[in-house]
Design an enzyme around this catalytic site. Structure first.
Site, PDB file in Angstrom:
ATOM      1  N   TYR A 139     -85.342 -21.605 -61.075  1.00 45.49           N
ATOM      2  CA  TYR A 139     -85.651 -21.067 -62.397  1.00 45.49           C
ATOM      3  C   TYR A 139     -85.254 -19.592 -62.468  1.00 45.49           C
ATOM      4  O   TYR A 139     -84.718 -19.139 -63.479  1.00 45.49           O
ATOM      5  CB  TYR A 139     -87.146 -21.220 -62.723  1.00 45.49           C
ATOM      6  N   PHE A 177     -65.716 -12.612 -88.396  1.00 43.46           N
ATOM      7  CA  PHE A 177     -65.766 -13.976 -87.884  1.00 43.46           C
ATOM      8  C   PHE A 177     -67.090 -14.574 -88.376  1.00 43.46           C
ATOM      9  O   PHE A 177     -68.094 -13.871 -88.460  1.00 43.46           O
ATOM     10  CB  PHE A 177     -65.666 -14.027 -86.357  1.00 43.46           C
ATOM     11  N   THR A 178     -67.071 -15.871 -88.674  1.00 40.52           N
ATOM     12  CA  THR A 178     -68.217 -16.521 -89.350  1.00 40.52           C
ATOM     13  C   THR A 178     -69.574 -16.204 -88.708  1.00 40.52           C
ATOM     14  O   THR A 178     -70.443 -15.634 -89.361  1.00 40.52           O
ATOM     15  CB  THR A 178     -67.998 -18.047 -89.373  1.00 40.52           C
ATOM     16  N   ASP A 190     -65.880  -8.089 -79.315  1.00 40.47           N
ATOM     17  CA  ASP A 190     -65.966  -9.551 -79.290  1.00 40.47           C
ATOM     18  C   ASP A 190     -64.875  -9.976 -78.320  1.00 40.47           C
ATOM     19  O   ASP A 190     -63.698 -10.028 -78.673  1.00 40.47           O
ATOM     20  CB  ASP A 190     -65.742 -10.135 -80.691  1.00 40.47           C
ATOM     21  N   LYS A 197     -64.142 -20.230 -74.837  1.00 37.86           N
ATOM     22  CA  LYS A 197     -62.739 -19.894 -75.132  1.00 37.86           C
ATOM     23  C   LYS A 197     -62.060 -19.436 -73.827  1.00 37.86           C
ATOM     24  O   LYS A 197     -61.906 -20.251 -72.932  1.00 37.86           O
ATOM     25  CB  LYS A 197     -62.667 -18.830 -76.229  1.00 37.86           C
ATOM     26  N   ARG A 221     -57.976 -24.504 -93.245  1.00 40.80           N
ATOM     27  CA  ARG A 221     -58.446 -23.126 -93.429  1.00 40.80           C
ATOM     28  C   ARG A 221     -57.904 -22.667 -94.773  1.00 40.80           C
ATOM     29  O   ARG A 221     -56.887 -22.002 -94.856  1.00 40.80           O
ATOM     30  CB  ARG A 221     -57.967 -22.222 -92.290  1.00 40.80           C
ATOM     31  N   PHE A 263     -66.967 -27.137 -95.546  1.00 34.93           N
ATOM     32  CA  PHE A 263     -65.797 -27.738 -94.890  1.00 34.93           C
ATOM     33  C   PHE A 263     -66.183 -28.729 -93.799  1.00 34.93           C
ATOM     34  O   PHE A 263     -65.449 -29.661 -93.507  1.00 34.93           O
ATOM     35  CB  PHE A 263     -64.853 -26.658 -94.329  1.00 34.93           C
TER      36      PHE A 263
HETATM   37  C1  PLP Z   1     -66.142 -19.019 -81.156  1.00 33.33           C
HETATM   38  C2  PLP Z   1     -66.266 -17.588 -81.515  1.00 33.33           C
HETATM   39  C3  PLP Z   1     -67.512 -16.937 -81.563  1.00 33.33           C
HETATM   40  C4  PLP Z   1     -68.826 -17.659 -81.402  1.00 33.33           C
HETATM   41  O1  PLP Z   1     -68.975 -18.249 -80.178  1.00 33.33           O
HETATM   42  P1  PLP Z   1     -69.737 -19.663 -79.998  1.00 33.33           P
HETATM   43  O2  PLP Z   1     -69.655 -19.881 -78.524  1.00 33.33           O
HETATM   44  O3  PLP Z   1     -69.029 -20.687 -80.807  1.00 33.33           O
HETATM   45  O4  PLP Z   1     -71.156 -19.462 -80.444  1.00 33.33           O
HETATM   46  C5  PLP Z   1     -67.504 -15.581 -81.854  1.00 33.33           C
HETATM   47  N1  PLP Z   1     -66.376 -14.904 -82.100  1.00 33.33           N
HETATM   48  C6  PLP Z   1     -65.170 -15.498 -82.066  1.00 33.33           C
HETATM   49  C7  PLP Z   1     -63.941 -14.711 -82.353  1.00 33.33           C
HETATM   50  C8  PLP Z   1     -65.074 -16.861 -81.782  1.00 33.33           C
HETATM   51  O5  PLP Z   1     -63.870 -17.457 -81.803  1.00 33.33           O
END
Ligand code: PLP
Length: 476
Positions: free
Chosen positions: A91, A143-144, A232, A275, A399, A466
């Site tokens: 843990y 970014f969303t 980011d 990613k 998109r 979407f």
């Molecule tokens: C995918 C992504 C995120 C968010 O990450 P998650 O692992 O999906 O929560 C943030 N910024 C960028 C540019 C991304 O492509």
């Protein structure tokens, strides 16, 4: 940055040959395979109609080549899988945490590591500890999930990307760059700026990179104003590869060296392990400031898990530590970006309209030029994604106007300038022959003598439509 815009396109096309005399061929061979299904046209017609002409609603079993996203879809190596067996599922204080911490320090350079379940977990914590209601957060395109958490914490996002970032026709080699005048203006006029949110590469601009010269200038300006730079870092290694290929003075540096220098101009990062780091789930928050890191550790316990696992199993942290190690290898990045460029190159030379320069993780198709007579109200990009699936079973993502949603006040559609279909390439998953199939299919759809009439939306969810919207075909 020394590349002029006019020489940019030639520079981009010859990048591969100039730097390396060999192909971008993958630095691995295949040990285990996962069968995929070749469907018939009849099966695809039925599956697509059942999915309401929305590729998000297709079952993965009905998809031949899945280019929906590069998020969490990477293939792990035998070394990563072997690491999974070495998961220390204590843990607290798992040895895999310390391995991950040491690896992130060595390759990204930050002092503190706070593990989280995925990128948005890190965005949530960073936004909560740094942003106060009324703050302004400048960033190189939104970014969303990032913007959501900034606004959720009471901040307001302001876009400071260069104009080229929004221009389909621009061949600027670093379309993700921050416009330094815009940034300076925000820093001078906003009431309070908790940090600048810098993304590399920029997802929403098509995976477009930021130059080293630009991040250095951003650093200088922010330092003068006493404002930290938060990265980011989701695709920062892909960004490093573009710097190596396109920016003067970096051709002889390794991806790992470039990444470390890039991060050194920033004060911390949020990371989606799904990613660059080559795992299916995971992420982290990095910070150099001791006090902020302590606050983040206080919060991670509440929302993610103890500060030495943050929502990940020990084995997941081990796989990510090993994935980072593999992701910064030049040979890996050459093949990764090389494969995206290969697909983009096939399409471009066949005369298919795509967004240039080709970005790091995807090729974007310009749906308006596939269907010049179709009104945006009839959803050209949604139609194109559906037609590609019908033709070959390749799954892409819209998109365009569907993704852009409606204005919350007037209830009218947002009409975005760009009406695109994204072909996103998972890491180490598909072969060159798969890319050939994709290119053949997209070209066939582009050359279809009888164009489709578009779609009609028959079900519209309230948020992020979407994902779940349903459509019917217009016309015969
Ligand atoms: C995918 C992504 C995120 C968010 O990450 P998650 O692992 O999906 O929560 C943030 N910024 C960028 C540019 C991304 O492509």
């Amino acid at each position: 940055m020394t590349i002029s815009s006019s020489s940019a396109s030639m520079e981009l096309r010859t990048t591969g040959q100039q730097l390396h005399r060999r192909s971008w061929a993958e630095p691995w061979k295949i040990k285990m395979v996962e069968p995929i299904t070749l469907t018939t046209e009849k099966q695809r017609t039925a599956a697509l109609s059942e999915a309401g002409y929305n590729t998000f609603l297709l079952r993965s079993e009905d998809v031949y080549i899945d280019l929906l996203t590069d998020s969490g879809t990477s293939a792990m190596s035998d070394w990563q899988w072997a690491g999974m067996m070495l998961g220390d599922e204590a843990y607290a204080g798992s040895k895999n945490f310390y391995h991950l911490e040491e690896t992130v320090r060595r390759h990204y350079g930050y002092k503190h590591l706070i593990p989280v379940h995925q990128g948005r977990g890190a965005e949530h914590i960073l936004s909560q500890i740094m942003i106060r209601p009324g703050d302004t957060v400048p960033g190189n395109m939104y970014f969303t999930t990032t913007r959501f958490h900034q606004e959720h914490a009471g901040g307001q996002f302001v876009d400071v990307v260069i104009e080229d970032g929004h221009d389909l026709a621009s061949l600027h080699p670093f379309k993700g760059n921050v416009d330094l005048d815009k940034l300076e203006h925000v820093l001078k006029t906003a009431k309070r700026v908790p940090y600048i949110s810098l993304a590399a590469t920029v997802n929403m601009a098509g995976g477009q990179p930021v130059s080293m010269a630009n991040v250095r200038s951003v650093r200088e300006i922010c330092a003068r104003h006493g404002v930290p730079v938060m990265l980011d870092a989701t695709r920062a290694v892909e960004n490093a590869w573009f710097i190596k290929c396109r920016e003067a003075g970096y051709a002889d540096k390794s991806c790992a060296e470039i990444l470390l220098e890039f991060c050194s101009y920033t004060d911390g990062c949020t990371m989606s392990g799904k990613k660059d780091p080559l795992v299916n789930i995971g992420g982290w928050l990095s910070l150099n400031d001791d006090t902020l890191a302590e606050e983040a550790r206080n919060m991670v316990v509440v929302y993610e898990g103890l500060h030495t696992y943050g929502g990940m199993a020990g084995r997941d942290m081990e796989a990510m530590a090993r994935g980072i190690e593999e992701s910064v290898q030049d040979d890996h990045m050459r093949a990764r970006i090389g494969q995206v460029e290969y697909l983009g190159g096939l399409l471009h030379s066949a005369g298919v309209p795509i967004v240039l320069p080709i970005g790091g993780h995807a090729v974007y198709l310009d749906a308006r030029r596939f269907y010049p007579d179709m009104s945006q109200d009839d959803f050209p990009a949604q139609t194109l994604a559906a037609e590609i699936y019908l033709d070959s079973g390749v799954r892409a993502m819209e998109r365009g106007i569907v993704s852009a949603g409606r204005d919350s006040k007037t209830g009218r559609h947002h009409y975005p300038k760009l009406e695109l279909v994204r072909l996103t390439i998972p890491r180490r998953v598909y072969t060159q022959a798969h890319m050939d199939v994709v290119a053949e299919s997209v070209e066939a759809v582009f050359l279809q003598p009888k164009k489709p009439c578009g779609l009609r939306m028959v079900y519209e969810p309230k948020y992020l439509r979407f994902f779940q919207a349903r459509f019917e075909r217009l016309g015969p």
